[in-house]
Design a protein around this motif. Structure first.
Motif, short mmCIF file in Angstrom:
data_model
loop_
_atom_site.label_atom_id
_atom_site.label_comp_id
_atom_site.label_asym_id
_atom_site.label_seq_id
_atom_site.Cartn_x
_atom_site.Cartn_y
_atom_site.Cartn_z
N SER A 1 0.83 -1.20 0.00
CA SER A 1 0.00 0.00 0.00
C SER A 1 0.86 1.25 0.00
O SER A 1 2.02 1.24 0.41
N THR A 2 0.26 2.35 -0.44
CA THR A 2 0.92 3.65 -0.50
C THR A 2 0.23 4.61 0.45
O THR A 2 -1.00 4.70 0.47
N ILE A 3 1.03 5.32 1.25
CA ILE A 3 0.50 6.34 2.16
C ILE A 3 0.93 7.71 1.65
O ILE A 3 2.12 7.97 1.47
N VAL A 4 -0.03 8.56 1.37
CA VAL A 4 0.23 9.91 0.87
C VAL A 4 -0.03 10.90 2.01
O VAL A 4 -1.15 11.05 2.47
N ARG B 1 -9.26 9.10 0.27
CA ARG B 1 -8.75 10.46 0.32
C ARG B 1 -9.69 11.31 1.17
O ARG B 1 -10.90 11.05 1.22
N ASN B 2 -9.16 12.32 1.84
CA ASN B 2 -9.97 13.35 2.51
C ASN B 2 -11.10 12.72 3.33
O ASN B 2 -12.27 13.09 3.20
N SER B 3 -10.75 11.79 4.19
CA SER B 3 -11.77 11.03 4.92
C SER B 3 -11.36 10.78 6.36
O SER B 3 -10.18 10.84 6.71
N LEU B 4 -12.37 10.48 7.17
CA LEU B 4 -12.18 10.26 8.60
C LEU B 4 -12.84 8.94 8.97
O LEU B 4 -14.05 8.76 8.82
N GLY C 1 -4.65 8.49 1.59
CA GLY C 1 -4.25 9.87 1.63
C GLY C 1 -4.32 10.54 0.27
O GLY C 1 -4.56 9.89 -0.75
N PRO C 2 -4.17 11.86 0.32
CA PRO C 2 -3.86 12.65 1.51
C PRO C 2 -5.10 12.93 2.36
O PRO C 2 -6.22 12.64 1.97
#
Length: 330
Positions: free
Chosen positions: A251-254, A288-291, A271-272
């Protein structure tokens, strides 16, 4: 923090709004830490005004937040929505000496020195549309001379964000008690601003404390936005946001991302601006852009502007979702 946070449902059906995590830490925890940094003094006690239905575990969590700051925690109850002045007076036994009063659904970033010579400091933020807020007017000496609620015509662009310092808790208590004793209400509620007006008319000195950033947590969209902004602030501050024990399988973490302890990532891009709470599993997904809160499982998803509670499972095609604790969408 006694309100149920109806605009943030379904998330507030199981967790009071101030305990919802932002970048891995409850809103109210971040708030008291930020207040402590601004006042730069030891805090003897933190009083939390809640509804009795919040439950014993919530009370224990709040006491723990106070103790982490080296303070005593105390719980008070407001079981009827009778206004801000009434809520504050539920904690009247704690209103001694210098105090800070804060509404626990907002976060801020500030770099100012608290003027402890003032009778009161009111935190404010310059806004583009002051007609939607209560604002303060200043004189040439930078003192507050008037409070105006949602002005139809421009009088000031300094919005009151809901955090106040009072040099004398006893003085504030006496003014609010006067409102209650004389049944002075607006819209069926006892209002803090009426007490402030009385104090000002008696010659007490009010000054503004201007904050750089003011972040709301009122509904799902603004809460997700606040999470993103807070992650960027923390990254700039050099705060470590990714736990050391996550399992990353292809996996990739941005950055910026908060990723809690025990998280498993498989064939995903995160991410981000994403927060993943402890114990989550994400597979074959882009987020992305999530909680996302704790112990939830997300598979085969492409999420953006999403908010997911704890112990939830999501496997599907929807993008901008809002599901609460223990929900399952497969």
């Amino acid at each position: 923090m006694a309100g149920r946070g109806s605009r943030l449902r379904p998330h507030t059906l199981t967790v009071p709004k101030p305990l919802i995590p932002i970048a891995g830490k409850p809103i109210v925890h971040r708030l008291v830490e930020d207040i402590a940094a601004v006042i730069n003094q030891d805090i003897d006690e933190i009083a939390f005004i809640i509804h009795k239905d919040f439950g014993l575990q919530v009370e224990k969590d709040l006491i723990a937040i106070a103790e982490k700051l080296g303070s005593k925690g105390k719980i008070y109850y407001q079981n009827e929505a009778l206004g801000t002045a009434h809520a504050i007076m539920c904690a009247k036994d704690s209103m001694q000496g210098p105090i800070v009063v804060a509404y626990a659904d907002t976060l801020f970033r500030a770099d100012f020195t608290l003027d402890t010579s003032a009778d009161s400091v009111i935190w404010v933020k310059q806004v583009d549309d002051p007609s939607a807020f209560g604002v303060v007017q200043l004189d040439e000496n930078n003192q507050i001379v008037d409070f105006v609620e949602k002005p139809a015509e421009f009088v000031s662009d300094l919005a009151i964000i809901g955090i106040y310092y009072f040099k004398s808790g006893e003085t504030l208590r006496a003014e609010l008690q006067y409102l209650l004793d004389n049944d002075i209400v607006k819209g069926g509620e006892y209002q803090l601003t009426d007490g402030l007006e009385n104090m000002k008319s008696k010659g007490l000195k009010f000054v503004p404390g201007k904050v750089e950033e003011w972040m709301d947590c009122g509904n799902k969209n603004v809460t997700v936005e606040t999470n993103s902004r807070m992650l960027n602030f923390l990254l700039a501050d050099g705060v470590a946001l990714v736990a050391s024990d996550i399992r990353n399988e292809g996996s990739t973490i941005v950055e910026p991302c908060y990723i809690g302890s025990g998280v498993i990532l498989r064939n995903s891009t995160i991410g981000p601006n994403v927060s993943l709470g402890d114990g989550c599993t994400v597979e074959n997904s882009t987020i992305r852009n999530s909680l996302v809160q704790t112990n939830s499982t997300i598979r085969n998803a492409a999420l953006d502007n999403a908010m997911i509670g704890s112990h939830a499972t999501f496997d599907g095609k929807f993008t901008s979702i809002s599901i609460g604790d223990y929900s399952v969408l497969e």
